[in-house]
Design a protein around this motif. Structure first.
Motif, short mmCIF file in Angstrom:
data_model
loop_
_atom_site.label_atom_id
_atom_site.label_comp_id
_atom_site.label_asym_id
_atom_site.label_seq_id
_atom_site.Cartn_x
_atom_site.Cartn_y
_atom_site.Cartn_z
N ASN A 113 0.72 -1.36 -0.36
CA ASN A 113 0.13 0.09 -0.12
C ASN A 113 0.66 0.94 -0.22
OD1 ASN A 113 -2.49 -1.45 0.12
ND2 ASN A 113 -2.55 -1.90 2.82
N ILE A 114 2.36 0.81 -0.45
CA ILE A 114 2.90 2.47 -0.47
C ILE A 114 3.07 2.61 -2.02
CG2 ILE A 114 5.08 2.84 0.70
CD1 ILE A 114 4.54 1.61 3.02
N LYS A 115 2.66 4.20 -1.74
CA LYS A 115 3.53 4.67 -3.28
C LYS A 115 5.25 4.72 -3.31
CE LYS A 115 -0.79 3.62 -4.45
NZ LYS A 115 -0.62 2.11 -4.79
N GLY A 116 5.55 5.14 -4.47
CA GLY A 116 7.05 5.36 -4.57
C GLY A 116 8.29 5.14 -4.85
N PRO A 117 9.58 5.26 -3.95
CA PRO A 117 10.06 4.71 -4.40
C PRO A 117 10.44 3.92 -2.60
CG PRO A 117 10.96 6.56 -4.99
CD PRO A 117 9.24 6.95 -4.62
N LYS A 118 10.59 2.87 -1.96
CA LYS A 118 11.14 2.37 -0.98
C LYS A 118 12.22 2.16 -0.20
CE LYS A 118 7.00 0.41 -2.25
NZ LYS A 118 6.86 0.52 -3.89
N ARG A 119 12.30 2.50 0.84
CA ARG A 119 14.01 2.17 1.86
C ARG A 119 13.19 1.52 3.30
NH1 ARG A 119 15.00 7.30 2.48
NH2 ARG A 119 16.63 6.67 1.12
N ILE A 120 14.53 0.24 2.68
CA ILE A 120 14.39 -1.23 3.59
C ILE A 120 15.50 -0.89 4.73
CG2 ILE A 120 14.00 -3.56 4.32
CD1 ILE A 120 12.87 -3.85 1.43
N GLY A 121 15.92 -0.92 5.90
CA GLY A 121 16.48 -1.02 6.75
C GLY A 121 16.86 -2.77 7.19
N LEU A 122 17.97 -3.46 6.92
CA LEU A 122 17.89 -4.62 7.52
C LEU A 122 18.74 -4.52 8.07
CD1 LEU A 122 17.24 -7.14 5.80
CD2 LEU A 122 18.71 -7.05 4.26
N PHE A 123 18.23 -5.90 9.19
CA PHE A 123 19.56 -6.77 10.70
C PHE A 123 20.19 -7.12 9.52
CE2 PHE A 123 16.84 -5.32 13.45
CZ PHE A 123 16.50 -3.52 13.41
N ARG A 124 21.04 -8.09 9.03
CA ARG A 124 22.32 -8.72 8.78
C ARG A 124 22.90 -9.65 9.49
NH1 ARG A 124 23.88 -6.71 4.02
NH2 ARG A 124 24.86 -9.15 3.09
N GLY A 125 23.42 -10.92 9.61
CA GLY A 125 23.52 -12.17 10.70
C GLY A 125 25.14 -11.39 10.83
N THR A 126 25.80 -12.53 10.74
CA THR A 126 27.27 -13.15 10.50
C THR A 126 28.29 -12.17 9.13
OG1 THR A 126 27.74 -13.76 12.22
CG2 THR A 126 29.42 -13.37 11.21
N ALA A 127 28.34 -10.47 8.96
CA ALA A 127 29.48 -10.06 7.43
C ALA A 127 29.98 -11.67 7.26
CB ALA A 127 29.35 -9.29 7.53
N GLY A 128 29.48 -12.13 5.82
CA GLY A 128 30.39 -13.11 5.00
C GLY A 128 30.00 -14.52 5.01
N GLY A 129 28.89 -14.47 6.13
CA GLY A 129 28.55 -15.80 6.63
C GLY A 129 27.71 -16.56 5.18
N SER A 130 27.60 -17.44 4.95
CA SER A 130 27.52 -17.89 4.18
C SER A 130 25.07 -17.81 4.66
CB SER A 130 27.08 -19.28 3.20
OG SER A 130 27.21 -20.52 4.11
N PRO A 131 24.85 -18.20 5.19
CA PRO A 131 23.02 -17.87 5.26
C PRO A 131 22.63 -16.09 5.32
CG PRO A 131 24.71 -19.12 7.57
CD PRO A 131 25.32 -18.64 6.78
N ASP A 132 23.68 -15.09 5.84
CA ASP A 132 23.05 -14.88 5.11
C ASP A 132 23.63 -13.64 3.94
OD1 ASP A 132 24.18 -11.25 6.68
OD2 ASP A 132 25.04 -10.84 5.44
#
Lengths: 324, 324
Positions: free
Chosen positions: A154-173
């Protein structure tokens, strides 16, 4: 000045400790008398909240099937996981299940194990060329991305998402992120992802979220905040409410009890998750079935394509009573 | 009165260098200098700060404490269990349990180090492992959430008095206590003396063993307070709470000028070290720096800052072994 006496003492102590640990390990190994023993190397027991229900599920299944499991904790260190696998080979386990810290880094040790005649399967992280139990992290990321797009419909126009990452560089992330990006690109939506380092920690996620709100201080600057792991979102929901930013939508992957409560209240839009307790059971049951069939190359039918469940307030039954 | 430029540089150059990243951000980044953001930075730095104050005492004494992160995790767990549903008596008991638990473990550390002559590195590393194990065993790996009225504990970590974070009061209280111990108590003077030369202190008749035990107990108490704040930040006792806290505290303490071999150091330097770490992390988050780049940039900024501050402080004195 260097304290050589202290260093000498600590070396002696370390040697003594190694002897004690070695003796203990020998006793522990000799205590395993069952016909079938599975070695399990799992990410990080103390730092990854999913590990505990997985191990509980594996223990239940092992008890039911009358097999022994040996769990090793590489503490999110890919090289320690390599040593875990080598250690299992030395201890002559019948099969190994690896919950990979990095799906590529672990390959050489797996080849060594296979050469030594010890079959290996990948669990909750797809390792090239191995039978795999669990959801595909790439697909997992895609499912989560679709949930985010639904939340943003329901949100029009460009969208910005904040994303909490796991451990940087690990394959799940890495793979989850790749899956999300694929879906966002295919959707044609104008989406910007702002990554936040969280190392799977709710406390670090909250710190990152506080900084994110400072970076995007106006309502409408940040439409959605998502997490790659469980339990990381609820503290941020509370912070958003306290600071008048309750317009932000939240979604997450994996599930703990506080996530379930937040979905029920409607403060967390939705969760894409795999039931980690059931996954633990599935890993053991799969290896037992493969052992009985004498074929470690083909997954039994029941282990193929375990579900990625999506739970929102409208489909709350999907996560009711789950989580840990 | 004459103003000696070289003297001023030597005296304040070190501290000014530590403030350079903050000064730079204050000038160039409007979001950074907002009262809300500065309040967040102080609140986020308070937990590391409290532990670092304790670490300063023990490092001036010539020791280390690698168990503070684990102590914080156990203290949080003790507190949340004691809180029950949050009646005032149980809340007070919980606070006492958190701090008492920290002091008790610190006492054991002190006894191991001073009476059994175990190297502090080994003693506190082993203690960290034991305490983490206790946390996992006691919690069965699950997350304990503050129940009922006890959830109000979050106010001490997330609440504000006007714009000032309540967590900041705990940090300031710790600073005052640490400063008072080191500068106003005979106990503090003994800490410097023992750190400078344990042999000379023993010959001078100082109660070295008792001092070591009490100092480690104080560090444990500080870690207990930090554990309470960690619990308050997420409203939950997490099994992975405080992971890496010890290294952050040691880093801040060493950056702040405390000598690794003991005998030198000051609370003011540690406070600047803590704030430097908090400011760098906040600055990177505010500017949307990728999680993959953050460790690299943090390392570079820390090195540059410390090199500049050491040159201002040492006046050309150098130790090739790095223990100056």
């Amino acid at each position: 000045m260097l304290n050589f006496e202290a260093i000498r003492q600590s070396r002696t102590l370390a040697r003594s400790m190694m002897l004690v640990v070695g003796a203990w390990m020998g006793l522990a190994a000799s205590a395993y008398s069952a016909d079938y023993t599975i070695g399990i190397s799992i990410w990080d027991v103390s730092n990854n909240p999913s590990s505990v229900p997985i191990i509980a599920g594996m223990n239940e299944a092992a008890k039911a099937a009358d097999v022994k499991i040996i769990v090793s904790d590489p503490k999110w260190d890919a090289s320690a996981q390599v040593e875990n696998i080598r250690d299992f080979v030395t201890r002559h386990v019948d099969a190994i299940a690896v919950f990979p810290i990095d799906v590529v880094g672990v390959e050489p040790a797996i080849h060594e194990a296979e050469k030594a005649g010890v079959p290996v399967i990948g669990a909750l992280g797809k390792i090239e060329g191995l039978p795999y139990v669990g959801v595909d992290d790439l697909e997992y990321g895609r499912v989560h991305a679709r949930l985010m797009l639904e939340a943003l419909k329901n949100i029009k126009g460009p969208k910005r998402i904040g994303l909490f990452r796991g451990t940087a560089g690990g394959s799940p992330d890495r793979l989850r992120m790749q899956g999300m990006q694929e879906v966002f690109k295919a959707s044609g939506a104008d989406i910007t992802i702002e990554s936040v380092t969280a190392d799977w920690s709710p406390e670090k996620a909250l710190t990152g979220f506080q900084d994110l709100l400072q970076r995007f201080p106006n309502k409408g600057d940040l439409q959605l905040v998502a997490s790659m792991g469980n339990c990381m979102i609820p503290p941020s929901i509370d912070w958003a409410e306290q600071n008048g930013r309750d317009e932000i939508i939240f979604t997450t992957m994996d599930l703990c009890k506080s996530d379930v409560d937040a979905v029920q209240k409607g403060t967390l839009y939705g969760v894409a998750f795999q039931d980690v307790h059931d996954m633990g059971k599935l890993v053991v049951n799969t290896l037992v079935a493969m052992h009985k069939a004498g074929d470690y190359h083909t997954l039994p039918e029941f282990a193929r394509n375990p579900p990625i469940i999506v739970c929102t307030k409208a489909t709350f039954e999907n996560c009711k009573g789950r989580g840990f | 009165m004459t103003i000696n430029g070289a003297g001023l540089l030597k005296r304040y150059g070190f501290m000014t260098a530590l403030l350079l990243p903050a000064i730079f951000l204050l000038i160039v980044d409007e979001r950074f200098r907002s009262a809300q953001n500065l309040s967040n930075v102080l609140a986020q730095s308070s937990i590391v700060g409290i532990v670092a104050i304790g670490m300063t005492l023990v490092m001036i004494l010539g020791g280390f404490d690698l168990s503070v992160g684990a102590i914080a995790a156990l203290s949080g767990l003790c507190a949340v269990v004691a809180f029950g549903h949050g009646d005032p008596l149980h809340m007070a008991l919980g606070v006492g349990a958190a701090i008492g638990c920290g002091i008790a473990i610190g006492l054991v550390n002190g006894v191991l180090i001073s009476r059994l002559a175990i190297n502090p590195l080994i003693a506190t590393l082993a203690m960290a492992s034991i305490v983490r194990g206790v946390v996992l065993i006691a919690s069965e790996g699950t997350i304990y959430r503050a129940q009922g009225d006890a959830a109000a504990i979050t106010i001490i970590a997330l609440g504000r008095w006007h714009v000032f974070p309540i967590a900041g009061f705990f940090f300031i209280g710790s600073i005052i206590l640490g400063w008072f111990i080191l500068k106003r108590m005979r106990f503090g003077h003994y800490i410097y003396a023992i750190g400078g030369s344990e042999t000379a202190s023993t010959l001078a008749g100082l109660p070295v063993s008792r001092m070591v035990i009490v100092t480690y107990a104080i560090v444990g108490g500080f870690a207990g307070v930090a554990g309470l704040l960690l619990l308050a930040r997420t409203g939950s006792a997490l099994t992975n709470a405080g992971v890496g806290l010890e290294l952050e505290a040691i880093t801040a303490t060493v950056i702040g000028g405390t000598r690794l071999g003991g005998g030198e150091g000051a609370i003011s330097g540690t406070v600047l070290g803590v704030l430097l770490l908090g400011v760098i992390r906040n600055g990177l988050n505010l500017n949307g720096v990728s999680p993959f780049w953050q460790p690299f940039i943090i390392g570079c900024i820390l090195l540059i800052t410390v090199v500049v501050s050491r040159r201002a402080d040492s006046g050309g004195r150098r130790s090739r072994a790095g223990f100056l």
